[in-house]
Design a protein around this motif. Structure first.
Motif, PDB file in Angstrom:
ATOM      1  N   UNK A  36       5.166  -7.322  12.636  1.00 51.43           N
ATOM      2  CA  UNK A  36       3.253  -8.222  12.680  1.00 51.43           C
ATOM      3  C   UNK A  36       2.179  -7.220  12.511  1.00 51.43           C
ATOM      4  N   UNK A  37       2.585  -6.586  11.657  1.00 51.07           N
ATOM      5  CA  UNK A  37       1.687  -5.174  10.989  1.00 51.07           C
ATOM      6  C   UNK A  37       1.412  -5.727  10.133  1.00 51.07           C
ATOM      7  N   UNK A  38      -0.723  -6.128  10.229  1.00 48.55           N
ATOM      8  CA  UNK A  38      -2.014  -6.461   9.421  1.00 48.55           C
ATOM      9  C   UNK A  38      -1.334  -5.731   8.314  1.00 48.55           C
ATOM     10  N   UNK A  39      -1.011  -6.321   6.724  1.00 54.06           N
ATOM     11  CA  UNK A  39      -1.363  -5.517   5.612  1.00 54.06           C
ATOM     12  C   UNK A  39      -2.379  -5.412   5.026  1.00 54.06           C
ATOM     13  N   UNK A  40      -2.883  -3.767   4.693  1.00 55.19           N
ATOM     14  CA  UNK A  40      -3.994  -3.609   3.785  1.00 55.19           C
ATOM     15  C   UNK A  40      -3.772  -4.002   2.717  1.00 55.19           C
ATOM     16  N   UNK A  41      -3.984  -5.516   2.095  1.00 56.23           N
ATOM     17  CA  UNK A  41      -4.018  -6.083   0.542  1.00 56.23           C
ATOM     18  C   UNK A  41      -3.185  -7.474   0.792  1.00 56.23           C
ATOM     19  N   UNK A  42      -3.515  -8.503  -0.003  1.00 61.60           N
ATOM     20  CA  UNK A  42      -3.531  -9.861   0.321  1.00 61.60           C
ATOM     21  C   UNK A  42      -1.743 -10.182  -0.483  1.00 61.60           C
ATOM     22  N   UNK A  43      -0.897 -10.091  -0.053  1.00 60.44           N
ATOM     23  CA  UNK A  43       0.030 -10.645  -0.847  1.00 60.44           C
ATOM     24  C   UNK A  43      -0.514 -12.254  -1.701  1.00 60.44           C
TER      25      UNK A  43
END
Length: 494
Positions: A36-43
């Motif tokens: 659930x953690x938001x990634x600090x970048x976009x895949x």
């Protein structure tokens, strides 16, 4: 810090080397954020290149992607690497994760009978002293690529005969159509920690096959020579080159095989049909694994994975890049940094694709100068300055970070070009051997071969004003060109 190829390779396998030495996992295994953690970048394709498969935390599973690309539908009985390991036994996998062998689908590994024995232990077992065994081993390295007879080195000839069962199994292993080594992360997650079994035993095996091939040629056993030399070439071209290490091993194997073929051809003992068979063998070999492709996949993916770990606070700081410990990670623009990494790889791939070595060298030098300047400007303290925006901080630190984590492939590219030139020179020696069969003597000049036996004389890609040198010696012809890595010489045994 300039990241040369050897330094980069050591960084790439550092975690694996530690685990392999102890036979255990790293002391501090990585932990990862919850799904659930938001990634600090976009895949996305412009950032992470791949968008699937994904790890549980939402980051790209580069390990899984590499195994899918290389290992899909590779059955154990079609995998030359499986046969190679079965030939040499469990020592190949010492210190590697158990999952590596299980993933191949092969049955449990048993010790081969008889086992492979290196030359020095063989001599020690037969009563030699350590000093004498080491001296004999040094002498035997000539036989890997030189035209020799049993009387020249009877001990080494006896050793090769003792290793016949192993070497014959190695020749059979080379006939399998695929070469896949599963990628297994030692830390359970990252490509940078991937277990990479040492290719040393493959080099040992090919050394012995080349030596046996040249000995067989001296004994007028062309079928035996051809079988051994063909196996050596197949191993070089089987390596699928997912990483730079595999590519460099393949380059070394082919150059050694080329030298063995050229040495025997320069002895002048081949018949016209035998030379034709060798010419066909060289013409029909598939291209070597490409450093360009390895850079675009394994090396790029490994750096992107490493940056993703850094951005999510799961890459251990320190190591060879001490400045990483001062990074203000949360001030980095993850998408911008990943795009910078990809742009840097794209720039390097363009340099690797330039038509001449001089153009490539100039492009790499310009690239290195730009990044080195950025690295010096950033200094040792990579922390964000008061009031510095994310965009400004990423623009300032990004180039220095890339300079330290992205491999500089210029030297590797020179090795790749050297292998290509070695292959060209081998074809010239074979053309000269054809001339000798028909005319009864070696050509006085390579120009004599054109156009009947040779389409054109290869040019020197390093120094165009220094042409290929052709010399007739008492043992046959030799060819040499000057390169940035030293002289490249093939032909008659000195």
């Amino acid at each position: 810090m300039k990241l040369t190829l050897p330094i980069f390779l050591s960084l790439a396998v550092a975690a694996t080397a530690t685990a392999a030495a102890t036979g255990s996992a790293p002391a501090a295994p990585l932990t990862f954020p919850q799904p659930s953690a938001k990634l600090p970048f976009t895949v996305a394709k412009d950032t992470t290149i791949l968008t699937s498969p994904l790890n549980a935390d939402g980051t790209v599973d580069y390990v899984g992607a590499l195994n899918q690309r290389l290992g899909t539908n590779v059955a154990a009985d079609q995998n030359a690497w499986v046969a190679f390991v079965q030939t040499f036994g469990p020592s190949i996998l010492a210190g590697q994760p158990d999952a590596l062998w299980r993933m191949t689908g092969a049955p449990p590994l048993a010790a081969p009978k008889p086992p492979f024995e290196s030359y020095i232990p063989y001599l020690l077992r037969r009563g030699s002293t350590q000093a004498a065994a080491e001296a004999a081993d040094n002498r035997a390295t000539r036989e890997f690529t030189h035209f020799w007879e049993q009387k020249d080195d009877p001990d080494f000839a006896a050793y090769l005969l003792a290793q016949k069962p192993i070497l014959d199994r190695l020749v059979a292993a080379s006939n399998r159509p695929k070469w896949w080594v599963p990628v297994v992360p030692v830390d359970g997650r990252s490509l940078i920690s991937a277990a990479i079994p040492t290719p040393g035993r493959l080099r040992d095996g090919v050394n012995c096959l080349c030596a046996r091939a040249t000995l067989r040629a001296a004994n007028h056993d062309f079928p035996g020579f051809f079988a051994d030399i063909s196996a050596c070439l197949r191993f070089a071209h089987l390596l699928n080159g997912p990483n730079t290490i595999d590519c460099l091993v393949a380059i070394a194997l082919e150059q050694q095989t080329d030298k063995a073929i050229a040495t025997v051809a320069a002895a002048g003992n081949f018949t016209a049909p035998q030379i034709a068979a060798l010419q066909t063998l060289l013409q029909n070999t598939t291209p070597l694994p490409s450093l360009h492709d390895a850079t675009d996949t394994y090396e790029r993916w490994m750096v992107l994975d490493r940056v993703a770990l850094l951005l999510t606070h799961h890459l251990s700081p320190g190591g060879a890049i001490k400045q990483v410990s001062t990074l203000t990670v949360d001030n980095l623009d993850g998408d911008a940094l990943l795009r910078q990494v990809n742009a840097d790889f794209d720039d390097q791939l363009r340099a690797m694709s330039l038509p001449t070595l001089a153009q490539r060298r100039a492009a790499f030098q310009a690239r290195a100068a730009t990044l080195e300047s950025a690295d010096k400007t950033a200094g040792d303290d990579w922390s964000a300055q008061p009031g510095e925006s994310r965009a400004a901080y990423t623009a300032r630190i990004g180039p220095a970070l890339r300079y330290n984590v992205i491999p500089h492939m210029s030297a590797a590219g020179e090795l790749e070009r050297r292998a290509y030139s070695s292959h060209q020179l081998t074809t010239v020696v074979l053309a000269a051997a054809v001339y000798k069969v028909h005319e009864g003597h070696w050509p006085d000049s390579l120009h004599t071969l054109i156009p009947k036996d040779l389409a054109a004389i290869p040019q020197n890609p390093w120094y165009p004003d220094q042409p290929l040198q052709y010399t007739l010696t008492k043992n046959g012809p030799t060819l040499s060109i000057s390169t940035s890595l030293g002289a490249l010489e093939l032909g008659a045994t000195p």
